[in-house]
Design an enzyme around this catalytic site. Structure first.
Site, short mmCIF file in Angstrom:
data_model
loop_
_atom_site.label_atom_id
_atom_site.label_comp_id
_atom_site.label_asym_id
_atom_site.label_seq_id
_atom_site.Cartn_x
_atom_site.Cartn_y
_atom_site.Cartn_z
N GLY A 1 0.52 -34.01 36.56
CA GLY A 1 -0.86 -34.20 36.11
C GLY A 1 -1.84 -34.48 37.24
N ASN A 2 -1.40 -35.27 38.23
CA ASN A 2 -2.34 -35.67 39.29
C ASN A 2 -2.71 -34.53 40.24
OD1 ASN A 2 0.16 -35.60 40.62
ND2 ASN A 2 -0.48 -37.16 42.08
N LYS B 1 5.86 -36.35 20.63
CA LYS B 1 5.03 -36.14 21.82
C LYS B 1 3.54 -36.25 21.44
CE LYS B 1 3.78 -34.42 25.87
NZ LYS B 1 3.95 -35.17 27.10
N LYS C 1 6.97 -30.00 30.52
CA LYS C 1 6.72 -29.04 31.61
C LYS C 1 7.84 -29.04 32.66
CE LYS C 1 5.02 -31.09 35.61
NZ LYS C 1 5.46 -32.40 35.33
N LYS D 1 12.29 -35.47 34.42
CA LYS D 1 12.32 -34.85 35.76
C LYS D 1 13.74 -34.90 36.32
CE LYS D 1 7.65 -36.49 36.70
NZ LYS D 1 7.02 -35.41 35.96
#
Ligand code: ADP
Ligand code: MG
Length: 334
Positions: free
Chosen positions: A11-12, A129, A214, A276
């Site tokens: 996101g960042n 979510k 993602k 992740k």
């Protein structure tokens, strides 16, 4: 030698938490991101990019809701495709500009990507979510009753719609993505985890109200294009044990079995570092050379082995954990 690398941007890379999300702000962030990706391309690697879309799709959903009396509101799958376009456009422009500055003329191209999910995925029974903005209880209750939607009260901050997060099963545009990669193009694909679609028995496809993680979609992409390296670029330079405690220990080069143990011990939070690490493990277990989890500005350093969390196969001979880290790096060729 150049490696084929799938880079999953967090996101960042596109929006900082304190920002409103103005187009100029997003472009500026993406320009900084492109500067880092340029270094990796310049080092001779073949890069495929994927990215999140949470804040962008959240904003689009607000626009659908606010303007629905004037123009029809678009559903989540269509909004997902729109964010692939808007974010892809900014990356294409910013990265092309950076590459031209160093006389690299590879095309940068986004592929609107549909990702197949299973209609019977367990996630459809348990939407978890959150998507879009926070609302008051009244609005939430109305949507639950009238539209049969699922909403949750989110930690005292208000009500949010929740959708299922199914597992990615396949990328519909994969052949096109592979062909583009072969031409030397830098491809942007599976943005926002891809647009989740199901295939009915009669052969028809249908977009569904769901969000694919993602990092899991990035792993699927990395496997399908036979990448050497899957690299997750996020806010933190390392995945850590005892994160955010005085006992925090950053992980450098770590073997799959060791990482699995840490995962089982609960070191990596659900919904952030957890997926992740799981995706990184899946990639290496399915034949990938290594997976990297690090921050955006450490990407190239991590490829050169002296930074970030690097997950390698158990049978990777070159890595001898009895030796010091520096010594291992100097001797290794993984
Ligand atoms: P992104 O937007 O890049 O996908 P997330 O916010 O979902 O990023 O996940 C990254 C965040 O995970 C970090 O900023 C950190 O706050 C959090 N995190 C949770 N557990 C860990 C851990 N064990 N080590 C490092 N970071 C962790
Ligand atoms: Mg984040």
């Amino acid at each position: 030698m150049g490696k084929r690398i799938v880079i999953a941007l967090g996101g960042n890379a596109i929006k900082q938490p304190e920002e409103e999300g103005k187009a100029e702000e997003q472009l500026k962030n993406i320009q900084n991101t492109a500067e880092e990706i340029k270094k990796i391309v310049k080092a001779g690697h073949e890069v495929v990019i994927t990215h999140g879309n949470g804040p962008q799709v959240g904003s689009l959903l607000i626009q659908q809701e606010a303007a629905k009396e004037e123009v029809p509101a678009m559903p989540l799958d269509v909004c997902g495709s729109q964010t692939q376009g808007q974010i892809g456009y900014m990356i294409q422009q910013a990265l092309r500009e950076k590459l031209e500055q160093v006389e690299i003329d590879n095309s940068v191209i986004s592929v609107i990507t549909q990702v197949l999910v299973d209609e019977d995925d367990e996630a459809f029974k348990n939407p978890a979510k959150p998507v879009g903005p926070f609302y008051g209880e009244k609005h939430a209750k109305k949507m639950i009753e009238k539209k049969d939607e699922d909403w949750i009260e989110d930690a005292g901050r208000g009500w949010r719609k929740v959708v299922p997060s199914p597992i990615p099963k396949g990328i519909l545009e994969i052949d096109a993505i592979k062909s583009l990669v072969k031409t030397g193009a830098i491809v942007i694909a599976s943005g926002g985890g891809g647009i989740p679609v199901i295939k009915h028995e009669d052969g028809t496809y249908q977009g569904v109200e769901a969000v694919i993680d993602k990092d899991r979609a990035g792993e699927q992409l990395a496997e399908e294009i036979e990448a050497d390296i899957f690299m997750v670029l996020t806010e933190v330079p390392y995945a850590a044990l005892n994160f955010n405690t005085p006992e925090q220990k950053n992980l450098n080069v770590t073997k799959v079995s060791e990482m699995k143990k840490y995962l089982q011990e609960g070191h990596f939070a659900d919904g952030s570092m957890g997926p992740k690490v799981e995706s990184a493990l899946e990639f290496v277990e399915n034949g990938g050379q290594k997976a990297i989890i690090t921050s955006l500005d450490n990407g190239l350093k991590a490829l050169n082995k002296n930074n970030g969390t690097i997950i390698i196969p158990d049978n990777c001979e070159e890595f001898d954990s009895s030796k010091g880290y520096e010594e291992t790096l100097a001797a290794s060729n993984f």
